[in-house]
Design an enzyme around this catalytic site. Structure first.
Site, PDB file in Angstrom:
ATOM      1  CG  ASP A  98      -1.582  12.325  -3.438  1.00 46.86           C
ATOM      2  OD1 ASP A  98      -0.384  12.039  -3.577  1.00 46.86           O
ATOM      3  OD2 ASP A  98      -2.457  11.509  -3.113  1.00 46.86           O
ATOM      4  CG  ASP A 199       2.466   8.943  -5.613  1.00 49.17           C
ATOM      5  OD1 ASP A 199       1.518   8.289  -5.188  1.00 49.17           O
ATOM      6  OD2 ASP A 199       3.096   8.652  -6.654  1.00 49.17           O
ATOM      7  CD  GLU A 254       2.487   5.363  -1.967  1.00 54.21           C
ATOM      8  OE1 GLU A 254       1.747   4.410  -2.195  1.00 54.21           O
ATOM      9  OE2 GLU A 254       2.878   6.134  -2.863  1.00 54.21           O
ATOM     10  CG  HIS A 327      -5.726   5.570  -3.655  1.00 55.81           C
ATOM     11  ND1 HIS A 327      -4.955   5.983  -2.584  1.00 55.81           N
ATOM     12  CD2 HIS A 327      -4.929   5.682  -4.742  1.00 55.81           C
ATOM     13  CE1 HIS A 327      -3.760   6.328  -3.022  1.00 55.81           C
ATOM     14  NE2 HIS A 327      -3.710   6.159  -4.320  1.00 55.81           N
ATOM     15  CG  ASP A 328      -2.592   2.788  -4.213  1.00 56.26           C
ATOM     16  OD1 ASP A 328      -3.227   3.071  -5.243  1.00 56.26           O
ATOM     17  OD2 ASP A 328      -1.651   3.485  -3.765  1.00 56.26           O
TER      18      ASP A 328
HETATM   19  C1  NOJ Z   1       1.116   5.437  -5.339  1.00 51.92           C
HETATM   20  C2  NOJ Z   1      -0.293   5.886  -5.520  1.00 51.92           C
HETATM   21  O1  NOJ Z   1      -0.959   5.790  -4.302  1.00 51.92           O
HETATM   22  C3  NOJ Z   1      -0.875   5.022  -6.602  1.00 51.92           C
HETATM   23  O2  NOJ Z   1      -2.265   5.154  -6.719  1.00 51.92           O
HETATM   24  C4  NOJ Z   1      -0.165   5.348  -7.885  1.00 51.92           C
HETATM   25  O3  NOJ Z   1      -0.583   4.475  -8.894  1.00 51.92           O
HETATM   26  C5  NOJ Z   1       1.346   5.253  -7.745  1.00 51.92           C
HETATM   27  N1  NOJ Z   1       1.847   5.749  -6.502  1.00 51.92           N
HETATM   28  C6  NOJ Z   1       2.009   6.020  -8.845  1.00 51.92           C
HETATM   29  O4  NOJ Z   1       1.813   7.384  -8.666  1.00 51.92           O
END
Ligand code: NOJ
Length: 558
Positions: A98, A199, A254, A327-328
């Site tokens: 990451d 990210d 992302e 994970h989000d």
């Molecule tokens: C996206 C990540 O996947 C998430 O878990 C994180 O809180 C935010 N970006 C900030 O880094």
């Protein structure tokens, strides 16, 4: 279309804190991951995306990095990391790390220097502004509630943080900062890693003058000024020239708020930026106008529309990534399937639905077990900063109804995906011998790895079969997508076309039996059933065939 290994791969995402603890401190670690590499390899996976393992004060579970070149103590050492890389490579698997460079931790030495004085050499590594009439410099809102600005007494200015106040945004306008990032990326690549998941990479360029927004109040208030900003493509092309093009590697960015037009640039097939991005559009179909926590029921017609748009618009222009959870996000079987009576069949259906599309599929840890959402009684049991901040703002500060907010957390909260992986029926689901950092989902006695490995009809072995098919049939990777039965209220069906072959993918998204009204222009006489989630699915004639609840079938026509 050019063939590339990253188009043909299947990725498995590890969220290290919740994966496997090896030393009894209740937190997953690198040695724990190493102990489970064969389990992942046996699925047929080619690449592991590892969520951050760098040094971090853990305000946002590692997405707040205080040193990009060292490992978080709870996770192990750099020696463990080297061992992980070599153990993966010896099994023929690749490692994607990451890369979190929209922001760092406020405990990174760059930021500690930056906040000291206005003329500190690191000042411009971050985004500092004086207040406006005693208020914040603009009205942007943080993704984690409240203002996106934090006042700092030391120099009487505010710094920008799109996430928590311990995650100050880096200033990509500064060429010195950009060079530091590129050097750090090369350092990791030279160590042997095979790629980066980037990210929120489409947030790195903010609009000139950082104007206030008149839109809102949604979770991305101000987003039009920092999503897909004015110089983001310029920076990614520079990164590509300086770093990415020099290695045989894989990248996925992302990208919240990216349209298919944006994606056609970020993930263009000429390879001048990234290999692919993560879109959020299909993750937003159950959000109302108030954003993520304004939960509404999702519609199959919306899912069809969004998924098809990405399949059509990117075809021959860019490459898709395919995911239904991470994970989000909540667990996919709870969100899009049925996590009760039809948990196993619906998990298999969703997997088929996704893996048969054009793009690189991502499996999130525990998905192969059919892990589900969780409901903790107390807000204290939730560990996620996004949940905690939102609850404080809505319930404590604004007096909103506790039960209603808890309900939205049960449906949308990120901790749904972060409960420990359920390895066995042992205490704490075999995740740790200590006290887990977040509670285990109480359904681990029924849903766990021991169980799926001992049942040849399990979700785990179904994924193994799906991935094997991908390795066998080029059409699954490269075929062109076309939606059929567009208006059907329960069935999501599509075809893939490649050379003179055709694939037919049929998915019943409902818990009812439904008749399959196939279009007459498909010739079914030469059809071969490649995979399905019910026994004896094969029918000599597919016309007016009945599909069982959450049934999925894939046919190949030659
Ligand atoms: C996206 C990540 O996947 C998430 O878990 C994180 O809180 C935010 N970006 C900030 O880094």
């Amino acid at each position: 279309m050019e063939k590339n290994w990253w188009k043909e791969s299947v990725v498995y995402q590890i969220y290290p804190r919740s994966f496997k603890d090896s030393n009894g401190d209740g937190i997953g670690d690198i040695k724990g991951i190493i102990s489970k590499l064969d389990y992942i390899k046996n699925l047929g996976v080619d690449v592991i995306w590892l969520s951050p393992v760098y040094k971090s004060p853990n305000d946002d579970n590692g997405y707040d990095i205080s040193d990009y070149k060292s490992i978080m103590d709870e996770f192990g050492t750099m020696e463990d990391m080297d061992e992980l890389i070599s153990e993966m490579h010896s099994r023929g698997m690749k490692l994607m790390m990451d890369l979190v460079v929209n922001h760092s931790s406020d405990e990174h030495h760059w930021f500690m220097e930056s906040r000291k004085s206005k003329d500190n050499p690191y000042r411009d590594y971050y985004i500092w502004k004086p207040g406006k009439d005693g208020n914040e410099p603009n009205n942007w809102t943080s993704f984690f509630s409240g203002s996106a600005w934090q006042y700092d007494e030391e120099t009487d200015e505010y710094y920008l943080h799109l996430f928590s106040k311990k995650q100050p945004d880096l200033n990509w306008e500064n060429p010195r900062l950009r060079k530091e990032v590129y050097d750090m990326m090369k350092w990791w690549l030279d160590k042997g890693i095979d790629g980066f998941r980037m990210d929120v990479i489409n947030l790195i360029s903010k609009a000139d003058g950082l104007p206030s927004t008149s839109k809102g109040p949604a979770y991305d208030w101000g987003g039009e000024f920092f999503m897909n900003g004015p110089r983001v493509h310029q920076y990614l092309q520079e990164m590509n020239r300086e770093v990415l093009s020099k290695y045989d590697m894989m990248t996925v960015g992302e990208s919240p708020g990216a349209s298919t037009e944006d994606a056609a640039k970020y993930a263009n097939l000429d390879g001048t930026e990234l290999n692919m991005i993560f879109t959020f559009e299909h993750m937003d179909i159950d959000s109302g106008p108030g954003g993520k926590w304004d939960v509404k029921a999702w519609e199959l017609s919306d899912l069809k529309e969004v998924m098809s748009k990405w399949q059509y618009d990117l075809h021959d222009k860019a490459w898709n990534s395919l995911y239904l959870n991470n994970h989000d996000q909540p667990r996919m079987v709870s969100r899009f399937g049925n996590d009760k009576e039809y948990r196993v069949v619906s998990a298999k259906m969703l997997a088929t639905f996704l893996h048969m599309m054009q793009g690189t599929p991502y499996i999130y840890q525990g998905e192969e077990l059919g892990m589900t959402n969780v409901q903790f009684d107390s807000i204290e049991d939730y560990k996620d900063i996004e949940i905690q901040n939102m609850y404080r703002e809505k319930v404590i500060e604004n007096g909103e109804d506790h039960d209603k907010v808890m309900e939205s957390i049960y449906i949308k909260g990120r901790d749904n995906a972060r409960t420990p992986i359920q390895w066995s029926t042992d205490e704490n689901a075999g995740f740790t011998t200590g006290t887990p950092w977040i509670k285990v989902n109480p359904n681990y006695k029924e849903i766990n790895a021991e169980q799926v490995l001992s049942d040849s009809d399990s979700i785990y072995y179904y994924y193994q079969k799906l991935i094997k098919l991908r390795k066998e049939y080029e059409i699954i990777v490269y075929g062109k997508y076309d939606l059929i039965l567009e208006d059907h209220p329960q069935i999501y069906a599509y075809t893939r076309t490649w050379k003179d072959e055709k694939l037919l993918v049929i998915n019943n998204f409902s818990s009812e039996e439904v008749i399959l009204p196939l279009p007459a222009n498909l010739d079914f006489h030469t059809a071969e059933l490649l995979i399905g989630n019910y026994e004896e699915a094969y029918a000599t004639s597919l016309y007016d065939e009945k599909l069982k609840p959450f049934e999925t079938r894939v046919y190949l026509f030659k």
